[in-house]
Design a protein around this motif. Structure first.
Motif, PDB file in Angstrom:
ATOM      1  N   ARG A   1      -2.101   6.494  -6.681  1.00  0.00           N
ATOM      2  CA  ARG A   1      -2.610   7.145  -5.470  1.00  0.00           C
ATOM      3  C   ARG A   1      -2.313   6.286  -4.244  1.00  0.00           C
ATOM      4  O   ARG A   1      -2.612   5.090  -4.247  1.00  0.00           O
ATOM      5  CB  ARG A   1      -4.122   7.353  -5.586  1.00  0.00           C
ATOM      6  CG  ARG A   1      -4.591   7.896  -6.936  1.00  0.00           C
ATOM      7  CD  ARG A   1      -4.168   9.329  -7.173  1.00  0.00           C
ATOM      8  NE  ARG A   1      -4.600   9.804  -8.482  1.00  0.00           N
ATOM      9  CZ  ARG A   1      -5.817  10.275  -8.745  1.00  0.00           C
ATOM     10  NH1 ARG A   1      -6.729  10.317  -7.797  1.00  0.00           N
ATOM     11  NH2 ARG A   1      -6.118  10.695  -9.969  1.00  0.00           N
ATOM     12  N   LEU A   2      -1.772   6.897  -3.225  1.00  0.00           N
ATOM     13  CA  LEU A   2      -1.517   6.186  -1.981  1.00  0.00           C
ATOM     14  C   LEU A   2      -2.833   6.078  -1.221  1.00  0.00           C
ATOM     15  O   LEU A   2      -3.457   7.088  -0.902  1.00  0.00           O
ATOM     16  CB  LEU A   2      -0.461   6.917  -1.154  1.00  0.00           C
ATOM     17  CG  LEU A   2       0.155   6.154   0.022  1.00  0.00           C
ATOM     18  CD1 LEU A   2       1.534   6.719   0.362  1.00  0.00           C
ATOM     19  CD2 LEU A   2      -0.729   6.179   1.245  1.00  0.00           C
ATOM     20  N   LYS A   3      -3.250   4.850  -0.901  1.00  0.00           N
ATOM     21  CA  LYS A   3      -4.579   4.640  -0.336  1.00  0.00           C
ATOM     22  C   LYS A   3      -4.579   4.155   1.111  1.00  0.00           C
ATOM     23  O   LYS A   3      -5.521   4.437   1.854  1.00  0.00           O
ATOM     24  CB  LYS A   3      -5.359   3.638  -1.206  1.00  0.00           C
ATOM     25  CG  LYS A   3      -5.793   4.222  -2.547  1.00  0.00           C
ATOM     26  CD  LYS A   3      -6.758   5.379  -2.336  1.00  0.00           C
ATOM     27  CE  LYS A   3      -7.232   6.010  -3.617  1.00  0.00           C
ATOM     28  NZ  LYS A   3      -8.162   7.133  -3.374  1.00  0.00           N
ATOM     29  N   ALA A   4      -3.587   3.410   1.527  1.00  0.00           N
ATOM     30  CA  ALA A   4      -3.571   2.899   2.893  1.00  0.00           C
ATOM     31  C   ALA A   4      -2.157   2.522   3.293  1.00  0.00           C
ATOM     32  O   ALA A   4      -1.335   2.150   2.445  1.00  0.00           O
ATOM     33  CB  ALA A   4      -4.496   1.692   3.028  1.00  0.00           C
ATOM     34  N   ILE A   5      -1.863   2.614   4.590  1.00  0.00           N
ATOM     35  CA  ILE A   5      -0.600   2.146   5.151  1.00  0.00           C
ATOM     36  C   ILE A   5      -0.929   1.270   6.357  1.00  0.00           C
ATOM     37  O   ILE A   5      -1.879   1.526   7.077  1.00  0.00           O
ATOM     38  CB  ILE A   5       0.335   3.305   5.553  1.00  0.00           C
ATOM     39  CG1 ILE A   5      -0.381   4.295   6.495  1.00  0.00           C
ATOM     40  CG2 ILE A   5       0.881   4.013   4.333  1.00  0.00           C
ATOM     41  CD1 ILE A   5       0.488   5.445   6.963  1.00  0.00           C
ATOM     42  N   GLN A   6      -0.141   0.221   6.545  1.00  0.00           N
ATOM     43  CA  GLN A   6      -0.392  -0.726   7.626  1.00  0.00           C
ATOM     44  C   GLN A   6       0.927  -1.110   8.285  1.00  0.00           C
ATOM     45  O   GLN A   6       1.857  -1.570   7.609  1.00  0.00           O
ATOM     46  CB  GLN A   6      -1.077  -1.974   7.065  1.00  0.00           C
ATOM     47  CG  GLN A   6      -1.280  -3.084   8.077  1.00  0.00           C
ATOM     48  CD  GLN A   6      -2.236  -2.690   9.188  1.00  0.00           C
ATOM     49  OE1 GLN A   6      -3.394  -2.394   8.937  1.00  0.00           O
ATOM     50  NE2 GLN A   6      -1.744  -2.685  10.421  1.00  0.00           N
ATOM     51  N   THR A   7       1.038  -0.904   9.596  1.00  0.00           N
ATOM     52  CA  THR A   7       2.237  -1.319  10.308  1.00  0.00           C
ATOM     53  C   THR A   7       2.276  -2.835  10.410  1.00  0.00           C
ATOM     54  O   THR A   7       1.246  -3.511  10.496  1.00  0.00           O
ATOM     55  CB  THR A   7       2.298  -0.700  11.710  1.00  0.00           C
ATOM     56  OG1 THR A   7       1.063  -0.951  12.386  1.00  0.00           O
ATOM     57  CG2 THR A   7       2.515   0.795  11.634  1.00  0.00           C
ATOM     58  N   LEU A   8       3.501  -3.379  10.421  1.00  0.00           N
ATOM     59  CA  LEU A   8       3.723  -4.816  10.451  1.00  0.00           C
ATOM     60  C   LEU A   8       4.437  -5.218  11.745  1.00  0.00           C
ATOM     61  O   LEU A   8       5.052  -4.376  12.407  1.00  0.00           O
ATOM     62  CB  LEU A   8       4.552  -5.235   9.237  1.00  0.00           C
ATOM     63  CG  LEU A   8       3.916  -4.931   7.877  1.00  0.00           C
ATOM     64  CD1 LEU A   8       4.919  -5.169   6.763  1.00  0.00           C
ATOM     65  CD2 LEU A   8       2.667  -5.778   7.666  1.00  0.00           C
ATOM     66  N   PRO A   9       4.390  -6.491  12.110  1.00  0.00           N
ATOM     67  CA  PRO A   9       5.045  -6.933  13.340  1.00  0.00           C
ATOM     68  C   PRO A   9       6.544  -6.649  13.375  1.00  0.00           C
ATOM     69  O   PRO A   9       7.112  -6.485  14.459  1.00  0.00           O
ATOM     70  CB  PRO A   9       4.777  -8.443  13.366  1.00  0.00           C
ATOM     71  CG  PRO A   9       3.528  -8.613  12.563  1.00  0.00           C
ATOM     72  CD  PRO A   9       3.606  -7.577  11.488  1.00  0.00           C
ATOM     73  N   ASP A  10       7.192  -6.590  12.204  1.00  0.00           N
ATOM     74  CA  ASP A  10       8.630  -6.318  12.184  1.00  0.00           C
ATOM     75  C   ASP A  10       8.949  -4.827  12.244  1.00  0.00           C
ATOM     76  O   ASP A  10      10.108  -4.429  12.137  1.00  0.00           O
ATOM     77  CB  ASP A  10       9.283  -6.953  10.950  1.00  0.00           C
ATOM     78  CG  ASP A  10       8.741  -6.414   9.631  1.00  0.00           C
ATOM     79  OD1 ASP A  10       7.985  -5.417   9.649  1.00  0.00           O
ATOM     80  OD2 ASP A  10       9.070  -6.981   8.571  1.00  0.00           O
ATOM     81  N   GLY A  11       7.929  -3.971  12.404  1.00  0.00           N
ATOM     82  CA  GLY A  11       8.146  -2.533  12.512  1.00  0.00           C
ATOM     83  C   GLY A  11       8.143  -1.802  11.189  1.00  0.00           C
ATOM     84  O   GLY A  11       8.239  -0.569  11.159  1.00  0.00           O
TER      85      GLY A  11
END
Length: 309
Positions: free
Chosen positions: A212-222
């Motif tokens: 199950r996909l639970k979370a996504i987080q953007t990173l400094p490198d895009g």
């Protein structure tokens, strides 16, 4: 001598970007917190987590539609304290589909959280029982609903009622990103899809056929850090799997190959983790979704993602 720091002070030395190298994960510390938060509101069922650098606050939302604020102190790479300082019900709107108030908050991110200005942050919250995404003030007051990508507006296209919108983030090129917990009915069952506000989509093979996909987080490198909940064996304990999506490695059809951050999950990552927040370029917190039926209290885990030399 014990020396505790606020996040601003503790993380100044933690600025290395993941970049294009193969990343790896190291679980650093964990902390359990009491079940009673600010104002006597119960701490349970956390599904969304986000860090506000300008306000030095950690936000969390629950399945019951409650918003919490925490102060966080680190002692080096250890969690010194996670203190509840505010709790309130979200002032949500009524779902057009069900006619009932939307309450099941699952995904969370903060906008204007690191622009050097105070008092201008907004929360973007994804609701499973909408399905919807809405903007809120940090005190939980509704501002406006966001327009969903067309494939996500029809609730009958989701695989299950409790497998709708689960994650939300903001991309500087494509706007709001979101994803359901499981693929939509017309999509392959073993491929997750990310949906952007501008209509762009990306897909990738799930870690396991039923993860199950639970979370996504953007990173400094895009790029993106993605949290999937798996079970390493049938009937086994839920486990957090962290994966790295490099948009530059996706095909012309936007089919992506994700990098696995650990060959074997750390023991601290074996739990029902659902929310994730980036504290600095390479330090993150995840939180477990615990109900009052669970014997264990709510648990936070601090981990680091580094580029492999």
């Amino acid at each position: 001598m014990f020396c505790a720091f606020t996040l601003t002070g503790a993380l100044l030395a933690s600025t290395a970007s993941i970049g294009s190298a193969q990343p790896r994960l190291e679980a650093l510390d964990s902390m359990e917190i009491t079940a009673e938060g600010a104002n006597g509101v119960r701490i349970e069922e956390f599904s969304g987590l986000s860090w506000d650098e300008d306000e030095q606050l950690l936000y969390a939302v629950s399945d019951g539609g409650v918003l919490h604020h925490f102060r966080v102190r680190l002692d080096g790479s250890r969690i010194a304290e996670i203190q509840s300082v505010f709790s309130a019900l979200l002032a949500t709107k009524t779902s057009k589909a069900s006619g009932k108030p939307v309450t099941n908050a699952e995904g969370l991110t903060t906008v204007n959280d690191d622009n050097g200005q105070r008092s201008d942050s907004e929360l973007l919250i994804a609701f499973e029982d909408g399905p919807s995404i809405a903007r809120f003030t940090p005190r939980g007051e509704w501002i406006a609903n966001s327009v969903l990508p067309a494939p996500l507006t029809n609730e009958t296209q989701y695989s299950k009622k409790n497998s709708r919108l689960e994650a939300v983030a903001v991309d500087g090129r494509h706007g709001v990103l979101t994803a359901p917990e499981r693929p939509l009915k017309d999509q392959p069952e073993d491929r997750h899809t990310l949906y952007a506000a501008d209509g762009t989509t990306w897909s990738f093979k799930a870690f396991q056929s039923d993860s199950r996909l639970k979370a996504i987080q953007t990173l400094p490198d895009g790029n993106l850090l993605i949290l999937e909940r798996t079970r390493e064996e049938k009937g086994g304990a839920p486990t957090a799997r962290l994966r790295y999506l490099d948009f530059g490695q996706c095909t012309a059809k936007r089919e992506c190959q994700l990098a696995e951050l650990s060959a074997e999950p750390d023991a601290m990552l074996v739990d029902n983790f659902e929310g994730m927040a980036r504290l600095s370029d390479d330090l993150f917190l995840i939180v477990a979704d615990k109900t009052r039926k669970d014997a264990e209290p709510t648990t936070f885990v601090l981990f680091q993602v580094k580029a492999t030399p």
